[in-house]
Design a protein around this motif. Structure first.
Motif, short mmCIF file in Angstrom:
data_model
loop_
_atom_site.label_atom_id
_atom_site.label_comp_id
_atom_site.label_asym_id
_atom_site.label_seq_id
_atom_site.Cartn_x
_atom_site.Cartn_y
_atom_site.Cartn_z
N ALA A 123 0.85 -1.20 0.00
CA ALA A 123 0.00 0.00 0.00
C ALA A 123 0.88 1.24 0.00
N VAL A 125 0.89 5.87 -0.23
CA VAL A 125 0.21 7.16 -0.21
C VAL A 125 0.91 8.06 -1.22
N GLY A 128 -2.63 7.11 -3.47
CA GLY A 128 -3.10 5.96 -2.74
C GLY A 128 -3.38 4.80 -3.68
N LEU A 144 -7.08 4.75 -5.38
CA LEU A 144 -8.05 5.67 -4.81
C LEU A 144 -8.13 6.94 -5.64
N ILE A 149 -3.58 5.08 1.28
CA ILE A 149 -3.86 3.84 2.03
C ILE A 149 -2.84 3.75 3.16
N TRP A 150 -3.32 3.56 4.40
CA TRP A 150 -2.45 3.61 5.56
C TRP A 150 -2.17 2.24 6.17
N ALA A 163 -8.04 3.84 4.73
CA ALA A 163 -7.68 4.94 3.83
C ALA A 163 -8.13 6.28 4.40
N TYR A 170 -11.76 -0.04 2.54
CA TYR A 170 -11.93 -0.68 1.23
C TYR A 170 -11.69 -2.17 1.40
N ARG A 179 -14.84 0.32 -2.30
CA ARG A 179 -15.13 1.05 -1.07
C ARG A 179 -16.18 0.28 -0.27
N HIS A 187 -8.83 10.29 8.76
CA HIS A 187 -8.15 9.11 8.22
C HIS A 187 -8.57 7.87 8.99
#
Length: 700
Positions: A123, A125, A128, A144, A149-150, A163, A170, A179, A187
């Motif tokens: 993943a 950012v 994203g 995205l 995405i974290w 996200a 998601y 989603r 966040h």
């Protein structure tokens, strides 16, 4: 069998309470419970749940990385470590000391990696994007429209991505990357699977949300911090989380209007406001704002604040099988928590511990970016430093004892005057390898020990024997009250007449109320008068809070001393001074702590001001002088205080001194004579309440 923390703490408190009554008696500073041990700091030493110090392996550098940022790491199916970096974003495989660059990843930084049967999901950012690394290729799985995405997790058989912004979850399913749920924050920051639920930590409001497989959400934590950076679920069903200050929730977009004022854009309506800085109501620690916090959610949903860090920014968590490991920043540290508390386990050569992998076997660190691994090493130092013990009075240190005795153990001490160790403290003494010995230090108010434990060794208990330095009692002012003043705790049973104890074998002096407790309204008692008595009172305290006893001596101006009483418990004594010849005297009071310090007792002596003993009444002369009586009153030592007259038994009348003030030892008065036969009586009293009475008959 190891005692419980609660039992030991109560027992220790009782011991200290009992020992407080005597300076000479030995105390023992005992550290043998989880609660006490967690107050110290370790480096390669763990505090266990049953109250032991245990030497553990430390982390050593495994692989340095060229990039400045490393946030993501996880084990692949083959056991190798996959690491994602940032600035630039790269994907590495670390196997032992071998570091293999797998691929460059389009984007600013890799935020999470997750091993699956189909390869490793990656993943990022900015932008994203979700990628899959498999068969030597990096393929895009989903993208995205905005935000990044974290975190990634496998929940209910499906890969879930956290996200933001906007905050959302998601899912990667048969229909691709879709989603799933909107999250009420800025966040969705981190994910953790706990049983049949997915936990979501957010940034903006600092929430922990619980999501069931059907997508129903409930709130577990609403932190006063703004971001939940990591979570871990443990064997007992509880969930631990770390909270810090991240990106706060932003409700309104602001712009400047034509007048230079700030305007809020909210739902298309412009509202003019004053500019203001962000005000976060963050929790405090040691009087200042806390940097981060560790919390625990019990299996039944109760929220417990476990620890607030004053400087460290806690950002990563892991469960090592019996305790929670916490990685922090500001200075790269690993802490370990059990039950309700924790202690530092190790410091590492990095600014921030950003990830803990495989139950603590791997650390991801930044400043510089690197991978560290726990490795056994027989020569490395495994040290634990106790919390400093602070005492209200100087202590003399005796024997120390470490249990159990183990080979390779070393112990040292240092002392100081301040509450916490600083530059003013004495240097550490040399290491001792003996499990029992004498603390080689002079008396001090504070003491601290540090222990070095060999690999595989453990310590159950460290105790240090000590005793207060006995300090002499302190005597305040010795007060000799005005003549005749005595104090009683309650009125005498005979009314205004005060009876005293008869003289006995202790000496010539009669005393009043020598050891009776005073009433609560006054330290001395209620004031009464008894002719011939002098009350001596004093203030006294003992720096060691020992019980004091007192002796009283009366001293003549020529140096002769007469004992009045010994072994008094009270702090005042009414003494019948009619046993003394007239003259100048003073009281001498001696305080001693000998009843609680046999063989090492100390005493202090102080004296009162000189005072007069006068047991002789005044002399009265009455002579006729024409139409008046001339009255002269003289006293050998004391000023005349009252002169009164009465005619034929009528009430008493005061006489005024001829010089206008009644203040001397020789005073003259005049009294009008009357015709006829009358009996005139004159009485006089000096300052010591000695009285004389004379009479004359008029008309003879």
């Amino acid at each position: 069998m190891k005692r419980s923390a609660t039992t030991t703490i109560i027992a220790f408190a009782v011991i200290l309470s009992a020992l407080d009554v005597s300076a000479a008696q030995t105390r023992r500073w005992i550290v043998d419970t989880t609660a006490e041990l967690l107050k110290g700091r370790g480096d390669g030493v763990a505090v266990t749940t049953d109250g032991r110090l245990e030497g553990v392996d430390r982390w050593e550098l495994l692989a340095p990385l060229d990039e400045p940022v490393v946030l993501a790491g996880g084990l692949d199916r083959d056991g190798s470590l996959i690491v994602g970096t940032g600035h630039p974003a790269n994907l590495y495989r670390v196997d032992g000391k071998d570091v293999e660059l797998l691929t460059a990843v389009p984007g600013e930084q890799v935020t999470s990696v997750l091993a699956t049967d189909d390869g490793v999901l990656v993943a990022t950012v900015a932008p994203g994007v979700l990628y899959r690394w498999s068969g030597g290729r990096l393929d895009e799985v989903g993208r995205l429209g905005e935000g990044g995405i974290w975190d990634l997790a496998t929940f209910d058989g499906t890969v879930v991505a956290a996200a933001g912004t906007p905050a959302a979850l998601y899912r990667l399913g048969r229909k691709g990357f879709q989603r799933w749920l909107d999250i009420p924050d800025v966040h969705a920051r981190c994910l953790e699977v706990a049983g049949d639920a997915l936990l979501v930590g957010t940034s903006g409001k600092g929430l922990v949300l619980r999501v069931d497989p059907d997508g129903r959400m409930s709130m577990l934590v609403d932190s006063p911090f703004t971001e939940i950076s990591d979570m871990v679920s443990v064997d007992d069903g509880s969930v631990w989380a770390v909270a810090l200050v991240g990106e706060p929730e932003t409700k309104k977009a602001k712009k400047k209007n034509g007048n230079g004022e700030t305007e809020d854009q909210e739902d298309g309506v412009t509202v003019t406001t004053e500019s203001a800085s962000l005000n976060l109501d963050l929790p405090k620690v040691n009087g200042g704002t806390a940097a981060s916090e560790l919390v625990r959610v019990t299996p039944d949903g109760a929220l417990l604040s476990i620890h607030r860090f004053s400087r460290q920014v806690a950002s990563s968590l892991a469960w090592d099988g019996s305790g929670v490991l916490v990685g922090t920043g500001f200075e790269g540290e690993v802490w370990r928590f059990v039950d309700g508390g924790g202690a530092r386990l190790a410091s590492v050569d990095a600014v921030q511990v950003v990830g803990i992998v495989d139950g603590g076997s791997i650390l991801l660190v930044q400043g510089p970016a690197a991978v560290m691994q726990r490795r056994p090493g027989d020569r490395e130092s495994r040290r634990y430093r106790s919390e400093a013990a602070r005492f209200t009075r100087p202590m003399r240190f005796g024997e120390y004892r470490v249990s159990p005795e183990i080979d390779g153990l070393r112990l040292r001490f240092r002392t100081g005057a301040s509450e916490k160790p600083d530059e003013s403290w004495m240097p550490w003494v040399e290491w001792s390898t003996a499990a029992t010995g004498k603390v080689p230090l002079p008396p001090a108010r504070s003491v601290q020990w540090e222990i070095e434990i060999p690999k595989g060794g453990s310590v159950d208990r460290v105790e240090v024997a000590m005793a207060e330095i006995n300090l002499p009692p302190k005597l305040g002012a010795i007060t000799a009250e005005d003549p005749g003043v005595v104090y009683l705790a309650s009125p005498p049973p005979t009314g205004p007449v005060i009876e005293a104890e008869h003289p006995d074998a202790r000496g010539i002096f009669t005393v009043i109320d020598e050891n009776k407790k005073r009433n609560a309204a006054s330290a001395k008692g209620k004031k009464y008068y008894r002719v011939g008595y002098r009350t001596v009172s004093w203030k006294a305290e003992d720096p060691n809070e020992d019980a004091l006893r007192f002796s009283v001596v009366v001293e003549h101006v020529d140096g002769h001393r007469l004992p009045v009483r010994k072994h008094l418990d009270g702090k005042q004594l009414a003494v019948d001074t009619t046993a003394l010849p007239d003259g100048q005297y003073r009281f001498e009071v001696t305080a001693t702590d000998g009843s609680q310090n046999p063989g090492s007792e100390l005493e202090t002596t102080a004296t009162s001001r000189w005072f007069t003993v006068d047991n002789t009444p005044p002399e009265i002369d009455i002579e006729a002088d024409g139409a008046t009586w001339e009255v002269r009153v003289r006293d050998a030592r004391s000023p005349i205080t009252v002169v009164e007259w009465s005619r034929d038994g009528d009430r008493w009348h005061r006489l005024a001194a001829e010089d206008g003030i009644l203040d001397g030892t020789d005073e003259s008065f005049r009294l009008e004579r009357k015709q006829g036969s009358h009996l005139v009586v004159v009485r006089a009293m000096d300052r010591h309440h000695n009285r004389a009475t004379e009479g004359v008959v008029e008309g003879e």
